[in-house]
Design an enzyme around this catalytic site. Structure first.
Site, PDB file in Angstrom:
ATOM      1  CG  ASP A 129      -2.196  -1.317   1.387  1.00  0.00           C
ATOM      2  OD1 ASP A 129      -2.438  -0.929   0.211  1.00  0.00           O
ATOM      3  OD2 ASP A 129      -2.217  -1.096   1.994  1.00  0.00           O
ATOM      4  CG  ASP A 142      -5.535  -0.842   5.065  1.00  0.00           C
ATOM      5  OD1 ASP A 142      -6.312  -0.944   4.031  1.00  0.00           O
ATOM      6  OD2 ASP A 142      -4.503   0.595   5.760  1.00  0.00           O
ATOM      7  CG  ASP A 175      -7.017  -5.047   1.278  1.00  0.00           C
ATOM      8  OD1 ASP A 175      -6.975  -4.515  -0.130  1.00  0.00           O
ATOM      9  OD2 ASP A 175      -6.833  -3.600   2.162  1.00  0.00           O
TER      10      ASP A 175
END
Length: 889
Positions: free
Chosen positions: A330, A612, A616
């Protein structure tokens, strides 16, 4: 109330009356009293294998079976003392391995305390974040998308979709709503109650308020058998390879032992003597400390990562980290500090917003269209930053408006909207989201003077240019819009609400990159690891952050948006990923993450994937190493992941990879060490057999046991704690198909270290005999003139193997670089282990009672001086060998 009892199925007023609470929640004093009465909200700890079953497992693994065979042969041939000694070795080794295994299990279990599930409750009239174990019956909990339900509760208000798979096995989310609190037909099962939330389930969307009725083992989850086994631990590639190594060692030992019997008989030995020597070969080939040292090395890796901010749920994951060659990360909070702050605000004409009307409109959308709470600090960091931005824009804290409806952020639409009353019999839809998504749904703009004008193609183009310029500077952009709508009388379809919007403007947030990230990315590149960025953010913004981190090879990385990725077939996506080009996947959905991970694994890559959010979870489970964020991540993401970053820092992932490589290296160092010293233990038996007894046996089985049990173990364990070797992160990732034992390792173990040690030991043994005038074939048995000399010679062999072990341990500390580069004295545990084995050796040689058991005798000063040189010879030969390899390499 009993688990699964009628309490949760009663009407809400009856439930509140039974609990003695109101929808306002408990006070801190009430909660403390109930916590003392009902106990912590946690399930009874899962009981692992019993002590007896764990002990039996240690007694029947391949290496232990070899010792059982040796003990049986010893007892069958009448050598009772030897048989008892081997049985003692089995017992001590099993006890040691069991202690190490249990210690490792406790170390991993203790890590769960770092990451207790959390919940938001109403306490003392306000919101409070607490550990889930502190929830008590009567607590009023606030449930939002991504939260794990931590107790059985009755809904007070709101509606949520809940994943009940942990309880029912059904994967399709089910709606649970307080509006259904009085159904026509009262359900008989909790799982059918439409206004009940059950512990162990997950909120996948929506938000609600509920009152806790049951906690801990009184919940439905506590009633269902086997619920404590939420995760299964599969053996890692390392563990599977170690098992294969153990069976290989067993096969070699048995093969050598069986081959020795006819060889010994043909050489002139009696059958009994040949059997005794076969036992010696079996014992010499058994590395008793292999399995406990592997376990300890993995446990050390887990503990080391915990100190660095990475909590690994399974011991086996440490080794998998070492072979990672692709990291999909990310951006926000992982590469950056996740401390968003207002950079600038812009009106719908692409100019700085200075007019009060525009700033107030932006502040209203940002302050109302949110799930965060600025007062308590609870919420997504970006949402909190937007609330602070609203306060700066309007000069006052954003008022809390009553919502008629909420449309939560959708990662596909990249929008969030709420409907609020607007006075005069009308409602107002407030929308915020990605600029492209808001622009596509806007038909007019709010002008600086507060009036509304059309969104012309020229104005749209001007806005897009301004947005591109700001995004190119690495700023995160949020657009705001609204529209008057008539009161719907219910919640209208989302598509009908989020259209024909009035664009108000947008805000730019800055999120500085973490200080450690550029160096971490450089280390990843040096280690042969490719880093891709997968983010829901704007491509230009993500590319700017990635470039400042060093991702993309020094220039602007290649950007692929989610819509572009939809047009890639698997072959084209595979070709892009296999090109080793680092890519920024922007405006990506969770499905994109899963697809990328699947494609990488299909090409043979070992993938670490960060995440997170709730969505996901599939990608985190699919990746070889799922990495969840400990601070900003949801409970669902943390549950799905293999590793959790307590600091949400990309640099910690690189530290984890380094730790994984170090653990794997240390296991190989230990295997090298035990393989090397097996050679000088076996050679004396082979010389005796091949000479037909003309060369007396240079080592007894009891002395071998003393070496393997008394002098080998601590140095081997110390090698498992060795620091990372210089250049460790400059190597390419190892293939997942690479075996833990390689041809090069065997050449070094047997052909360099082992052969050198064997030559030194044999020369030491024969040198003592020759100094007394011995010739091949001379009798050395009890009562012969040379018997005491022979005992001193076997002592020389015993002490010589220990001395060579010291040199081997020092040499095994490095794989390629010189020991002088890392310092011979830097591993203090190894130095302590060497000191211990030298002390044990001294006791075995000079203590009279030990002399009787082991058949040892005191050595002369000249012999001790010769022994002192053995470690340096062994280490020196290996240094020369590695020097040749470095020059060739």
């Amino acid at each position: 109330m009993m688990a699964g009892g009628p309490g949760l199925l009663q009407p809400l007023p009856d439930v509140l009356a039974d609990l003695g609470v109101t929808p306002a929640g408990l006070t801190s004093d009430q909660a403390a009293e109930r916590l003392a009465r009902f106990g912590p909200n946690e399930l009874t700890a899962h009981r692992g294998p019993s002590f007896l079953s764990a002990l039996v497992r240690q007694l029947v693994h391949p290496l232990a079976l070899l010792l059982w065979l040796a003990a049986g042969l010893a007892l069958a041939t009448g050598t009772v003392v030897l048989g008892v000694a081997i049985l003692l070795v089995i017992a001590l080794n099993a006890a040691f391995a069991l202690a190490q295994e249990r210690h490792a299990e406790h170390a991993v279990a203790a890590l769960s305390a770092y990451l207790p599930p959390h919940a938001v409750v109403l306490r003392d009239g306000g919101r409070a974040g607490i550990e889930a174990r502190e929830i008590v019956p009567g607590d009023v909990v606030l449930v939002e998308e991504g939260d794990a339900i931590c107790a059985d509760a009755k809904l007070l208000s709101g509606a949520v979709e809940v994943d009940l798979s942990a309880v029912t096995g059904e994967s399709v989310p089910i709606v649970r709503s307080a509006a259904c609190a009085a159904p026509v037909e009262v359900p008989t099962r909790l799982v059918d109650a439409s206004d009940v939330l059950l512990s162990g389930t997950t909120c996948t969307s929506g938000e609600a308020v509920a009152v806790v009725v049951e906690t801990g083992m009184a919940t439905e989850l506590g009633r269902i058998a086997g619920l404590s086994g939420r995760t299964t631990q599969e053996p890692s590639p390392l563990e599977l390879q170690v098992r294969r190594v153990a069976w290989l060692i067993a096969a070699v030992a048995v093969g050598v032992g069986l081959a020795f019997l006819p060889l010994g008989v043909v050489s002139g030995l009696s059958l009994a003597d040949a059997a005794v020597f076969a036992i010696g070969l079996l014992v010499a080939n058994v590395p008793e400390g292999l399995l406990p040292t592997i376990t300890l090395a993995l446990a050390v890796g887990v503990a080391d990562l915990a100190r660095r901010g990475g909590l690994v749920k399974r011991l086996s994951a440490v080794e998998t980290l070492g072979s990672t060659d692709v990291i999909c990360t990310d951006k926000t909070g992982t590469l950056t500090q996740n401390r968003m702050q207002l950079h600038s605000s812009w009106d719908a004409t692409a100019r700085h917003s200075t007019e009060p009307a525009v700033r107030a409109a932006l502040a209203r959308v940002l302050g109302s269209c949110t799930t965060a709470d600025l007062a308590s600090g609870i919420g997504d960091p970006t949402e909190l930053a937007l609330l602070r931005a609203a306060e700066r824009l309007d000069g006052i804290e954003p008022p809390v408006e009553r919502r008629e409806a909420t449309y939560h952020f959708d990662p596909r639409l990249r929008l969030m909207s709420v409907i609020v009353p607007n006075g005069g019999g009308a409602d107002l839809i407030l929308t915020k989201g990605a600029p492209e998504a808001v622009l596509d749904r806007s038909r007019s703009v709010l002008l600086p003077d507060g009036t509304t004008g059309p969104l012309t193609p020229e104005a749209r183009h001007r806005l897009e240019r301004r947005l591109g310029d700001l995004a190119g500077r690495g700023l995160r952009l949020i657009a705001c819009a609204w529209r008057d709508i008539p009161p719907p009388g219910g919640q209208p379809e989302r598509a009908e609400v989020e259209r024909d919007l009035v664009l108000l403007g947008f805000v730019a947030l800055s999120d500085p990159i973490r200080d450690a990230v550029p160096d971490a990315v450089a280390h990843a590149h040096a280690a042969g690891i490719t880093v891709h960025v997968i983010t829901g953010d704007n491509g230009a913004t993500a590319a700017a952050i990635a470039a400042s981190a060093g991702i993309g090879g020094g220039g602007r990385p290649h950007v692929v948006t989610g819509s572009e990725l939809d047009g890639y077939d698997d072959e084209r996506l595979g070709a892009l990923l296999d090109s080793r080009t680092e890519v920024v996947f922007a405006r990506s959905s969770p499905e994109d993450k899963l697809r990328i991970a699947t494609r990488l694994q299909a090409s043979g890559h070992v993938v670490a994937m960060t995440g997170d959010g709730v969505n996901d979870a599939p990608a985190l489970r699919k990746a070889d190493i799922g990495v969840a964020m400990g601070r900003s991540g949801t409970d669902v993401a943390r549950e799905a992941a293999t590793m959790v970053l307590t600091d949400d820092n990309f640099a910690t992932i690189i530290s984890a990879v380094e730790s994984g490589r170090r653990v794997y290296d240390n296991v190989r160092k230990f295997i090298l060490y035990i393989f090397a010293h097996a050679v000088p233990e076996i050679v004396p038996f082979l010389l005796f057999a091949l000479s037909g007894g003309a060369i007396p046996l240079g080592l007894t089985v009891v002395q071998i046991l003393m070496i393997d049990l008394g002098t080998e173990t601590l140095p081997a364990l110390a090698l498992g704690r060795e620091a990372a070797e210089p250049g460790l992160m400059a190597r390419p990732p190892r293939s997942r198909r690479e075996g833990i034992i390689t041809g090069r390792m065997l050449v070094r173990a047997w052909g360099v270290l082992g052969l050198t040690s064997a030559v030194l030991v044999v020369l030491g043994f024969l040198g003592v005999l020759w100094s007394a005038g011995w010739q091949p074939g001379d009798p050395v048995g009890a009562g012969s003139p040379l018997h005491e000399t022979y005992l001193r010679a076997t002592t020389m062999t015993f002490a010589g193997i220990v001395a060579c072990q010291v040199g081997t341990a020092l040499a095994a500390r490095t794989d390629r670089v010189s020991l002088l580069r890392i310092g011979p004295l830097t591993n203090r545990l190894l130095l302590a282990g060497i000191a211990f084995e030298l002390a044990v050796t001294a006791i075995a040689i000079y203590l009279p009672s030990a002399q009787t058991v082991l058949g040892t005798r005191p050595l002369h000063a000249a012999e001790l001086a010769v022994l002192a040189g053995f470690p340096f010879v062994v280490w020196g030969v290996d240094e020369l060998y590695r020097l040749v390899l470095r020059r060739r390499g």
